[in-house]
Motif scaffolding. Structure first.
Motif, mmCIF file in Angstrom:
data_model
loop_
_atom_site.group_PDB
_atom_site.id
_atom_site.type_symbol
_atom_site.label_atom_id
_atom_site.label_comp_id
_atom_site.label_asym_id
_atom_site.label_seq_id
_atom_site.Cartn_x
_atom_site.Cartn_y
_atom_site.Cartn_z
ATOM 1 N N LYS A 60 -1.863 0.351 -10.350
ATOM 2 C CA LYS A 60 -3.090 1.163 -10.313
ATOM 3 C C LYS A 60 -4.295 0.401 -10.872
ATOM 4 C CE LYS A 60 -1.497 5.003 -8.645
ATOM 5 N NZ LYS A 60 -2.008 5.572 -7.425
ATOM 6 N N GLY A 61 -4.182 -0.919 -10.960
ATOM 7 C CA GLY A 61 -5.311 -1.721 -11.412
ATOM 8 C C GLY A 61 -5.276 -2.109 -12.876
ATOM 9 N N THR A 62 -4.737 -1.236 -13.731
ATOM 10 C CA THR A 62 -4.591 -1.566 -15.149
ATOM 11 C C THR A 62 -3.155 -1.300 -15.560
ATOM 12 O OG1 THR A 62 -5.092 0.660 -15.983
ATOM 13 C CG2 THR A 62 -6.978 -0.827 -15.614
ATOM 14 N N VAL A 63 -2.729 -1.986 -16.604
ATOM 15 C CA VAL A 63 -1.370 -1.786 -17.104
ATOM 16 C C VAL A 63 -1.179 -0.345 -17.558
ATOM 17 C CG1 VAL A 63 0.252 -2.462 -18.921
ATOM 18 C CG2 VAL A 63 -1.064 -4.205 -17.732
ATOM 19 N N ALA A 64 -2.175 0.223 -18.201
ATOM 20 C CA ALA A 64 -2.076 1.589 -18.718
ATOM 21 C C ALA A 64 -1.886 2.617 -17.606
ATOM 22 C CB ALA A 64 -3.304 1.940 -19.547
ATOM 23 N N ASP A 65 -2.476 2.372 -16.441
ATOM 24 C CA ASP A 65 -2.388 3.329 -15.340
ATOM 25 C C ASP A 65 -1.241 3.050 -14.372
ATOM 26 O OD1 ASP A 65 -4.617 4.724 -16.281
ATOM 27 O OD2 ASP A 65 -6.012 3.491 -15.128
ATOM 28 N N SER A 66 -0.689 1.842 -14.411
ATOM 29 C CA SER A 66 0.406 1.471 -13.513
ATOM 30 C C SER A 66 1.715 2.043 -14.028
ATOM 31 C CB SER A 66 0.498 -0.051 -13.416
ATOM 32 O OG SER A 66 -0.700 -0.579 -12.875
ATOM 33 N N TYR A 67 2.696 2.150 -13.134
ATOM 34 C CA TYR A 67 4.004 2.683 -13.524
ATOM 35 C C TYR A 67 5.081 2.177 -12.576
ATOM 36 C CZ TYR A 67 2.628 6.137 -9.971
ATOM 37 O OH TYR A 67 2.189 6.756 -8.830
ATOM 38 N N THR A 68 6.318 2.455 -12.947
ATOM 39 C CA THR A 68 7.473 2.128 -12.118
ATOM 40 C C THR A 68 8.099 3.441 -11.674
ATOM 41 O OG1 THR A 68 7.866 0.094 -13.350
ATOM 42 C CG2 THR A 68 9.706 0.950 -12.069
ATOM 43 N N ILE A 69 8.437 3.525 -10.385
ATOM 44 C CA ILE A 69 9.098 4.717 -9.855
ATOM 45 C C ILE A 69 10.459 4.299 -9.324
ATOM 46 C CG2 ILE A 69 7.951 4.489 -7.603
ATOM 47 C CD1 ILE A 69 7.927 7.605 -7.495
ATOM 48 N N GLY A 70 11.453 5.093 -9.598
ATOM 49 C CA GLY A 70 12.801 4.766 -9.147
ATOM 50 C C GLY A 70 13.526 5.969 -8.577
ATOM 51 N N VAL A 71 14.457 5.683 -7.679
ATOM 52 C CA VAL A 71 15.359 6.695 -7.132
ATOM 53 C C VAL A 71 16.757 6.289 -7.578
ATOM 54 C CG1 VAL A 71 16.321 7.726 -5.047
ATOM 55 C CG2 VAL A 71 13.898 7.133 -5.131
ATOM 56 N N VAL A 72 17.481 7.233 -8.179
ATOM 57 C CA VAL A 72 18.818 6.958 -8.671
ATOM 58 C C VAL A 72 19.784 7.965 -8.059
ATOM 59 C CG1 VAL A 72 20.242 6.561 -10.714
ATOM 60 C CG2 VAL A 72 17.765 6.242 -10.858
ATOM 61 N N VAL A 73 20.826 7.468 -7.415
ATOM 62 C CA VAL A 73 21.835 8.302 -6.766
ATOM 63 C C VAL A 73 23.061 8.352 -7.677
ATOM 64 C CG1 VAL A 73 23.347 8.505 -4.756
ATOM 65 C CG2 VAL A 73 20.992 7.696 -4.469
ATOM 66 N N PHE A 74 23.448 9.570 -8.077
ATOM 67 C CA PHE A 74 24.616 9.802 -8.925
ATOM 68 C C PHE A 74 25.664 10.567 -8.113
ATOM 69 C CE2 PHE A 74 21.143 9.455 -12.009
ATOM 70 C CZ PHE A 74 21.694 8.607 -12.969
ATOM 71 N N PRO A 75 26.595 9.883 -7.433
ATOM 72 C CA PRO A 75 27.570 10.563 -6.584
ATOM 73 C C PRO A 75 28.570 11.431 -7.352
ATOM 74 C CG PRO A 75 27.477 8.224 -6.069
ATOM 75 C CD PRO A 75 26.683 8.440 -7.309
#
Length: 189
Positions: A100-115
């Motif tokens: 998002k341009g700055t470290v403070a506004d950026s993030y990591t998004i993940g999808v985790v599958v738990f069978p």
């Protein structure tokens, strides 16, 4: 606590990766890549929902978490680039960086599958708030000392898919995690 010149971001990413790694029993099987077109790019539409009920429920075995975010979903969420897959004994995961341009506004998004882990086995550092994702039961929770917001979507009583966002203010990112969960829900069995 002393924070280096890069701020708290590396710590938040490390904590987020640890959460994505999970811990439990080993789940057999291999993740399968999404179908590709003749040009070799991932299909833009999610796979259809399975209607099989053999064995008392739907199976998440073989569901590729990287394939759940189609190109159109990634564009809507502001994701650029390919996901990074990660396997753990109890889950398969995929994560993307959202810049998002700055470290403070950026993030990591993940999808985790738990069978093999259902909503009853969600571990959080705070309250577990029931939410609805389409017609499915789900739980919103904060994890990793509040640096991760997760939406855990029930597939069966003993399986789920999580959308997890790691960032400086995970609580503020919960609406984005809920949006992502709603976008992938039609592709879930």
């Amino acid at each position: 606590m002393t924070v280096g010149r890069f701020g708290a971001w590396p710590l938040a990413v490390a904590v987020g990766l640890a959460v994505l790694a999970g811990c439990s029993t080993e789940t057999p099987g291999q993740p399968l890549p999404g179908e590709t077109t003749s040009a070799g790019s991932a299909d833009a539409s999610p796979p259809p929902r399975s209607t099989s009920t053999a064995g008392g429920g739907e199976s998440l075995e073989g569901v590729d978490p990287c394939g759940l975010f189609t190109d159109s979903i990634k564009a809507r969420l502001g994701i650029t680039g390919s996901g990074t897959p990660n396997s753990a004994p109890s889950s398969e995961a995929c994560r993307w960086k959202v810049d998002k341009g700055t470290v403070a506004d950026s993030y990591t998004i993940g999808v985790v599958v738990f069978p093999k882990l259902g909503l009853d086995e969600v571990v959080s550092t705070g309250e577990k708030t029931p939410v609805q994702v389409a017609d499915r039961r789900a739980i919103q929770s904060l994890r990793a000392a509040g640096s991760v917001c997760a939406i855990s979507v029930e597939v069966t009583a003993t399986s789920r898919v999580d959308v997890q966002i790691t960032g400086d203010d995970a609580t503020a990112l919960c609406p984005k995690a809920l949006e992502a969960a709603e976008l992938i829900e039609p592709a879930l069995p």
